[in-house]
Design an enzyme around this catalytic site. Structure first.
Site, PDB file in Angstrom:
ATOM      1  N   LYS A 170       0.824  -1.209   0.000  1.00  0.00           N
ATOM      2  CA  LYS A 170       0.000   0.000   0.000  1.00  0.00           C
ATOM      3  C   LYS A 170       0.861   1.263   0.000  1.00  0.00           C
ATOM      4  O   LYS A 170       0.497   2.259  -0.611  1.00  0.00           O
ATOM      5  CB  LYS A 170      -0.938  -0.010   1.195  1.00  0.00           C
ATOM      6  CG  LYS A 170      -1.939  -1.140   1.086  1.00  0.00           C
ATOM      7  CD  LYS A 170      -3.024  -1.034   2.117  1.00  0.00           C
ATOM      8  CE  LYS A 170      -3.959  -2.222   1.962  1.00  0.00           C
ATOM      9  NZ  LYS A 170      -5.122  -2.147   2.826  1.00  0.00           N
ATOM     10  N   GLU A 204      -3.406   7.857   7.317  1.00  0.00           N
ATOM     11  CA  GLU A 204      -4.004   8.815   6.381  1.00  0.00           C
ATOM     12  C   GLU A 204      -5.219   9.471   6.993  1.00  0.00           C
ATOM     13  O   GLU A 204      -5.774   8.996   7.981  1.00  0.00           O
ATOM     14  CB  GLU A 204      -4.330   8.146   5.046  1.00  0.00           C
ATOM     15  CG  GLU A 204      -5.317   7.027   5.138  1.00  0.00           C
ATOM     16  CD  GLU A 204      -5.530   6.311   3.806  1.00  0.00           C
ATOM     17  OE1 GLU A 204      -4.631   6.323   2.954  1.00  0.00           O
ATOM     18  OE2 GLU A 204      -6.600   5.741   3.635  1.00  0.00           O
ATOM     19  N   HIS A 215     -14.877  -3.183   7.491  1.00  0.00           N
ATOM     20  CA  HIS A 215     -14.031  -2.983   6.309  1.00  0.00           C
ATOM     21  C   HIS A 215     -14.062  -4.172   5.348  1.00  0.00           C
ATOM     22  O   HIS A 215     -13.197  -4.294   4.497  1.00  0.00           O
ATOM     23  CB  HIS A 215     -12.585  -2.673   6.709  1.00  0.00           C
ATOM     24  CG  HIS A 215     -12.484  -1.536   7.684  1.00  0.00           C
ATOM     25  ND1 HIS A 215     -12.777  -0.235   7.330  1.00  0.00           N
ATOM     26  CD2 HIS A 215     -12.171  -1.505   8.994  1.00  0.00           C
ATOM     27  CE1 HIS A 215     -12.619   0.543   8.389  1.00  0.00           C
ATOM     28  NE2 HIS A 215     -12.262  -0.200   9.414  1.00  0.00           N
ATOM     29  N   ARG A 244      -5.175  -8.695  -8.507  1.00  0.00           N
ATOM     30  CA  ARG A 244      -5.726 -10.042  -8.723  1.00  0.00           C
ATOM     31  C   ARG A 244      -7.173  -9.906  -9.180  1.00  0.00           C
ATOM     32  O   ARG A 244      -7.726  -8.817  -9.197  1.00  0.00           O
ATOM     33  CB  ARG A 244      -5.722 -10.811  -7.406  1.00  0.00           C
ATOM     34  CG  ARG A 244      -6.456 -10.032  -6.330  1.00  0.00           C
ATOM     35  CD  ARG A 244      -6.599 -10.797  -5.029  1.00  0.00           C
ATOM     36  NE  ARG A 244      -6.860  -9.927  -3.905  1.00  0.00           N
ATOM     37  CZ  ARG A 244      -8.028  -9.398  -3.592  1.00  0.00           C
ATOM     38  NH1 ARG A 244      -9.082  -9.638  -4.336  1.00  0.00           N
ATOM     39  NH2 ARG A 244      -8.162  -8.609  -2.547  1.00  0.00           N
TER      40      ARG A 244
END
Lengths: 165, 499
Positions: free
Chosen positions: B116, B200, B235, B292
């Site tokens: 990430k 973030e 999530h 993927r």
């Protein structure tokens, strides 16, 4: 044939005619003495179509329950004497209460020790199943009197893990 | 040319890939763990090979064993599905070294986009907007505090190698940051083998919208529209749909172009997905890239009319993409529900076990990607997903109604499932009006998951139960009483064995 049942906690008595499901149209059944004309057809093992006053019910046997439409109703075949005997047993907050495994899994953490005082809803053990860790909570406030498993043990659904008194 | 594919996965995705291979005349090799000897992917493959015991670390995650099977069976390619080894650059590299085609991106692109933090640097370089925050992993709590103060609270800590909501913590106050940092880092270490976390800005009430890409090795890359994946719990996606109800033509083009730029800049090949957060003002922020095929690929297939696994195989064979961006046409609306073996009414506890009854929905516009059957024992060792139910219709409203109809037909007995939860969501006014964001489902669940129930007369229930009880009793009476020994004797005689 007379069948005694407990459906969703209610005692029911159903009288069925001898021959059913031969495709001869509606037959009379008695539920708690009330007459129901039902066209009964077993479609496959555990799947039943009931036509009552033109309304169709797809009934699917699922373990100790029957699924009709979107709902599942638990039932138990019983005789009237055994039902009376079980009434009232097991309820209440007095006495020891077990924490049982709701599903099979592996014990990953035991958060209490024998003799610990716990609050109602306090997490006592953690089981891992299907890549998820699940905390199991104490059903009552009290003292831990028994821990029946150890970290790493495989547990089956319904196994007693901890007892709180 | 690929002639035989080893599918390094299990469950519905393994079956999905096997089906595509068969349609293309490509032979298939399944691999399985001890828990999966009776699984459908084993049944559907041309060849099947045991890997090892049930735990994934001893079976589906054993890249060395899988490559050994590929060599022995003469498979010239490996399809990794999703999860397990699908985003493992070392495995992709090992495949290449063994002369086996990895049906996915090259290891180099995976390394850039699969991490990430590195993907965020690549996104910056490609001029893609991203959520403000640290671009590299955080060294320590002090650095986390410094970055958080710079961008302002609330912030989100995330595992650099993360996925599935693991290693994530929302922090609203500076005093909570240290504890959250330690928790996120240790969870990331346990889940992904790397404790690296970054930070973030937490975008309030965002939508999660992602762009499906397909790229070939000749420098072509197209985007295949977007998927709305805002209905999430912890999530993890629960419902996905294509297209998103809020994405305009203009926004789609801007997001698609940005995603393609990123993929091309990293030398990306094969199927991939760029995930974005989108706010009310149609601003979009790069989140991460999944290198993927994804669980939710069927909704894109339904609205584009393309078979993504076919395309994956063709691209892996070195063929150029058979379409340009202008050829991509979206039509209709598709919704996917992830049917899980779990109990929404009891803390979402997983519910593995024997499927005693299975009646699957069908009819117009319904697709089910499923790998379970009546009599299958859902193992407790893997993800609880049982199937993906997809409804397709000309409009979103019709697709929702079609999905509700299909859910009503669906019976899975013996274990608990989240089918009732989907009814609750699909009948919810906010969902129907597409007033959803990533916090939507948690808010709905806070109201409770009381199932939507219709009236069934009590006497009918009692009658049905009595009929089943009576039929069971009749069967018991009719069946001859046979002891275990004599049953063996009968079988022995039938087989011509001497007992």
């Amino acid at each position: 044939m007379t069948v005694w049942l407990e459906v969703e906690g209610e005692k029911r008595r159903v009288e069925l005619p001898g021959e059913i499901g031969a495709g001869s149209g509606a037959v009379e059944c008695l539920v708690d003495g009330r007459s129901i004309m039902a066209d009964v057809r077993f479609l496959q093992a555990g799947v039943l179509s009931l036509l009552i006053d033109g309304r169709q019910y797809r009934c699917v046997l699922d373990g100790d329950g029957v699924v009709i439409g979107r709902r599942r109703f638990g039932f138990e075949v019983a005789d009237p004497r055994s039902l009376q005997g079980r009434r009232g047993a097991g309820a209440g907050t007095d006495g020891p209460r077990p924490v049982k495994a709701p599903m099979p899994g592996r014990m990953v953490r035991v958060l209490v020790e024998v003799g610990d005082e716990v609050e109602e809803g306090q997490a006592v053990v953690v089981i891992e199943a299907m890549k998820m860790q699940n905390e199991l909570k104490s059903p009552k406030a009290g003292r831990v009197v028994k821990i029946a498993i150890a970290v790493g043990d495989a547990v089956g659904a319904g196994d007693v893990l901890v007892v709180v008194e | 040319m690929i002639e035989k594919v080893l599918i390094a996965n299990r469950g519905e995705i393994a079956l999905r890939v096997i089906r595509a291979c068969r349609e293309m005349g490509v032979a298939t090799v399944a691999v399985y763990s001890d828990a999966d000897r009776g699984a459908l992917h084993v049944l559907h493959a041309d060849e099947a090979y045991r890997l090892g015991p049930a735990p994934a670390a001893e079976s589906y995650l054993r890249g060395d064993l899988i490559l050994e099977v590929a060599r022995r069976m003469g498979a010239d390619a490996v399809h990794p599905g999703y999860g397990f080894l699908s985003e493992n650059a070392e495995f992709a590299e090992a495949c290449a070294a063994a002369g086996v085609t990895f049906i996915g991106p090259p290891a180099s692109a995976m390394r850039v986009l699969g991490s990430k933090t590195r993907a965020r640097q690549a996104a910056d370089a490609a001029g893609m907007p991203r959520v403000p925050g640290s671009v590299t992993g955080l060294a320590d709590v002090a650095e986390a505090l410094r970055v958080a103060t710079g961008i302002g609270y609330p912030v989100m800590l995330k595992a650099a190698a993360g996925g599935g909501g693991k290693g994530m913590r929302a922090v609203t106050r500076a005093e909570d940051l240290a504890a959250a940092f330690a928790a996120a880092s240790s969870e990331a270490e346990r889940s992904f083998g790397s404790g690296e976390v970054y930070l973030e800005k937490l975008i309030e009430r965002p939508r999660h919208i992602e762009i499906q890409l397909m790229a070939d090795e000749h420098g072509s890359c197209v985007y295949l529209g977007e998927r709305e994946c805002s209905v999430q719990r912890r999530h993890q996606k629960v419902i996905e749909e294509a297209p998103s109800a809020v994405v305009s033509e203009d926004l789609r083009r801007r997001m698609g172009d940005a995603a393609v730029r990123l993929a091309l800049s990293a030398g990306y090949v094969n199927a991939g997905t760029v995930e974005f957060l989108v706010d009310d003002a149609e601003n979009f922020y790069f989140l991460e890239m999944n290198t993927r095929l994804q669980v939710e690929h069927p909704v894109t297939e339904m609205v584009t009319g393309l078979d993504l696994v076919h395309l994956q195989l063709r691209v892996a064979m070195g063929e150029p993409l058979p379409l340009t961006q202008e050829d991509v046409r979206l039509r209709g609306h598709a919704i996917e529900c992830r049917i899980y073996a779990e109990d929404p009414e009891n803390h979402f506890f997983p519910s593995p076990g024997l499927i005693t009854r299975l009646i699957q929905p069908s009819g117009p516009g319904i697709r089910e990607d499923c790998a379970v059957y009546e009599g299958w024992n859902v193992p407790l060792d893997y993800d609880p997903m049982l199937s993906k139910l997809v409804a397709f219709a000309p409009t979103r409203e019709q697709a929702i109604d079609r999905m509700l109809r299909a859910l009503d037909e669906y019976v899975i007995g013996g274990i608990k499932t989240n089918i009732g939860l989907f009814r609750r969501i699909l009948m919810d006014e906010d969902f129907r009006a597409a007033r959803i964001d990533t916090g939507y489902l948690e808010r709905l669940l806070a109201e409770g998951v009381a199932p939507v129930l219709e009236d069934v007369p009590e006497d009918v229930v009692a009658l049905a139960a009595a009929l089943f009880a009576a039929s069971a009793r009749r069967e018991t009476l009719a069946a001859p009483v046979v002891s275990e020994e004599s049953r063996w004797a009968v079988a022995g005689r039938r087989e011509g064995l001497r007992l």
